[in-house]
Design a protein around this motif. Structure first.
Motif, mmCIF file in Angstrom:
data_model
loop_
_atom_site.group_PDB
_atom_site.id
_atom_site.type_symbol
_atom_site.label_atom_id
_atom_site.label_comp_id
_atom_site.label_asym_id
_atom_site.label_seq_id
_atom_site.Cartn_x
_atom_site.Cartn_y
_atom_site.Cartn_z
ATOM 1 N N CYS A 12 0.832 -1.210 0.000
ATOM 2 C CA CYS A 12 0.000 0.000 0.000
ATOM 3 C C CYS A 12 0.863 1.255 0.000
ATOM 4 C CB CYS A 12 -0.924 0.014 1.217
ATOM 5 S SG CYS A 12 -2.173 -1.281 1.194
ATOM 6 N N VAL A 13 1.921 1.246 0.791
ATOM 7 C CA VAL A 13 2.822 2.401 0.833
ATOM 8 C C VAL A 13 3.527 2.564 -0.516
ATOM 9 C CG1 VAL A 13 4.849 3.405 1.968
ATOM 10 C CG2 VAL A 13 3.058 2.309 3.343
ATOM 11 N N GLU A 14 3.883 1.444 -1.161
ATOM 12 C CA GLU A 14 4.469 1.523 -2.505
ATOM 13 C C GLU A 14 3.476 2.162 -3.485
ATOM 14 O OE1 GLU A 14 5.645 -2.371 -3.828
ATOM 15 O OE2 GLU A 14 6.988 -2.660 -2.121
ATOM 16 N N LEU A 15 2.218 1.752 -3.401
ATOM 17 C CA LEU A 15 1.192 2.320 -4.276
ATOM 18 C C LEU A 15 0.997 3.808 -3.987
ATOM 19 C CD1 LEU A 15 -1.341 -0.630 -4.144
ATOM 20 C CD2 LEU A 15 -0.170 0.188 -6.209
ATOM 21 N N ALA A 16 1.064 4.182 -2.719
ATOM 22 C CA ALA A 16 0.961 5.603 -2.352
ATOM 23 C C ALA A 16 2.121 6.386 -2.960
ATOM 24 C CB ALA A 16 0.935 5.748 -0.831
ATOM 25 N N ARG A 17 3.299 5.794 -2.928
ATOM 26 C CA ARG A 17 4.470 6.438 -3.526
ATOM 27 C C ARG A 17 4.273 6.587 -5.035
ATOM 28 N NH1 ARG A 17 7.778 3.395 -1.320
ATOM 29 N NH2 ARG A 17 8.233 4.710 0.458
ATOM 30 N N GLU A 18 3.724 5.555 -5.674
ATOM 31 C CA GLU A 18 3.429 5.628 -7.112
ATOM 32 C C GLU A 18 2.436 6.749 -7.401
ATOM 33 O OE1 GLU A 18 2.115 1.842 -8.669
ATOM 34 O OE2 GLU A 18 3.876 0.804 -7.864
ATOM 35 N N ALA A 19 1.429 6.894 -6.560
ATOM 36 C CA ALA A 19 0.446 7.962 -6.748
ATOM 37 C C ALA A 19 1.128 9.323 -6.670
ATOM 38 C CB ALA A 19 -0.662 7.858 -5.695
ATOM 39 N N LEU A 20 1.981 9.494 -5.672
ATOM 40 C CA LEU A 20 2.698 10.757 -5.503
ATOM 41 C C LEU A 20 3.567 11.051 -6.732
ATOM 42 C CD1 LEU A 20 3.413 13.147 -3.637
ATOM 43 C CD2 LEU A 20 5.261 11.724 -2.730
ATOM 44 N N GLU A 21 4.282 10.039 -7.201
ATOM 45 C CA GLU A 21 5.150 10.216 -8.362
ATOM 46 C C GLU A 21 4.361 10.508 -9.635
ATOM 47 O OE1 GLU A 21 7.576 6.688 -8.147
ATOM 48 O OE2 GLU A 21 8.683 7.472 -6.416
ATOM 49 N N ALA A 22 3.082 10.111 -9.651
ATOM 50 C CA ALA A 22 2.216 10.388 -10.804
ATOM 51 C C ALA A 22 1.505 11.732 -10.654
ATOM 52 C CB ALA A 22 1.198 9.262 -10.963
ATOM 53 N N GLY A 23 1.836 12.470 -9.593
ATOM 54 C CA GLY A 23 1.250 13.781 -9.398
ATOM 55 C C GLY A 23 -0.017 13.798 -8.572
ATOM 56 N N ASP A 24 -0.268 12.723 -7.853
ATOM 57 C CA ASP A 24 -1.487 12.630 -7.067
ATOM 58 C C ASP A 24 -1.176 12.583 -5.578
ATOM 59 O OD1 ASP A 24 -4.281 12.299 -6.539
ATOM 60 O OD2 ASP A 24 -4.442 11.200 -8.418
ATOM 61 N N GLU A 25 -2.207 12.586 -4.771
ATOM 62 C CA GLU A 25 -2.044 12.472 -3.332
ATOM 63 C C GLU A 25 -1.626 11.045 -2.993
ATOM 64 O OE1 GLU A 25 -5.689 13.854 -1.587
ATOM 65 O OE2 GLU A 25 -5.619 15.692 -2.758
ATOM 66 N N PRO A 26 -0.769 10.864 -1.983
ATOM 67 C CA PRO A 26 -0.189 9.546 -1.711
ATOM 68 C C PRO A 26 -1.076 8.605 -0.892
ATOM 69 C CG PRO A 26 0.772 11.162 -0.235
ATOM 70 C CD PRO A 26 -0.149 11.909 -1.152
ATOM 71 N N PHE A 27 -1.928 7.885 -1.606
ATOM 72 C CA PHE A 27 -2.761 6.860 -0.979
ATOM 73 C C PHE A 27 -2.744 5.623 -1.876
ATOM 74 C CE2 PHE A 27 -4.503 10.815 0.641
ATOM 75 C CZ PHE A 27 -4.616 10.544 2.002
ATOM 76 N N GLY A 28 -2.673 4.451 -1.250
ATOM 77 C CA GLY A 28 -2.711 3.193 -1.976
ATOM 78 C C GLY A 28 -3.397 2.123 -1.144
ATOM 79 N N SER A 29 -4.082 1.202 -1.808
ATOM 80 C CA SER A 29 -4.847 0.170 -1.106
ATOM 81 C C SER A 29 -4.810 -1.155 -1.856
ATOM 82 C CB SER A 29 -6.308 0.600 -0.958
ATOM 83 O OG SER A 29 -6.412 1.824 -0.280
#
Length: 159
Positions: A12-29
């Motif tokens: 989930c934290v990896e997905l949050a990091r991916e979201a951040l790197e894509a310009g989004d807020e860092p959340f992953g589930s």
């Protein structure tokens, strides 16, 4: 928390990091079945289009409603980098999913954002238990919560 819980939370934290790197807020589930198999995963996508409801927890609840038999939903767990917002908590409960395990809490996020001078969002930061009292909730995860905090700091240090 069990080691298997931490494995899913790390994803989930990896997905949050991916979201951040894509310009989004860092959340992953990640949605995990009763047998421990990851069934679906997503990251935040609210800044990639015109739909502010594209939270990963909401997306996974919708996926479960369409793809997971009703009888299997209570045994499924949603792992997430941040505790569900009220919208996602309600969707989780209405779909009938099982427990929620999170790396960081709504209270932690609210505190971090206040420290960074970020204005509160349009929805009250209620804990899952206030919105969906029948859902078993576990978290935060020491260590991983600090990784999530660092991601939010990176997001808000950009501006």
């Amino acid at each position: 928390m069990l080691e298997t819980d931490l494995v899913h939370l790390r994803r989930c934290v990896e997905l949050a990091r991916e979201a951040l790197e894509a310009g989004d807020e860092p959340f992953g589930s990640v949605l995990v079945g009763a047998d421990g198999t990851a069934l679906a995963e997503d990251r935040n996508r609210v800044n990639t289009g015109a739909d502010p409801t594209l939270h990963p927890e909401f997306t996974l609840a919708r996926w479960a409603a369409e793809s997971l038999p009703t009888k299997d939903r209570p045994g499924a767990t949603v792992y997430t980098s941040g505790e569900h917002c009220a919208m996602c908590s309600a969707a989780h409960a209405w779909v009938g999913l099982g427990r929620i395990v999170y790396a960081s809490s709504s209270a932690q996020l609210g505190s971090w954002l206040a420290e960074l001078g970020v204005a509160p969002g349009p929805v009250a930061p209620l804990p899952v238990s206030a919105v969906a009292p029948g859902v078993v909730v576990e978290g935060p995860a020491p260590g991983l919560d600090e990784e999530v905090r660092a991601l939010h700091r990176r997001l808000h240090d950009r501006g």
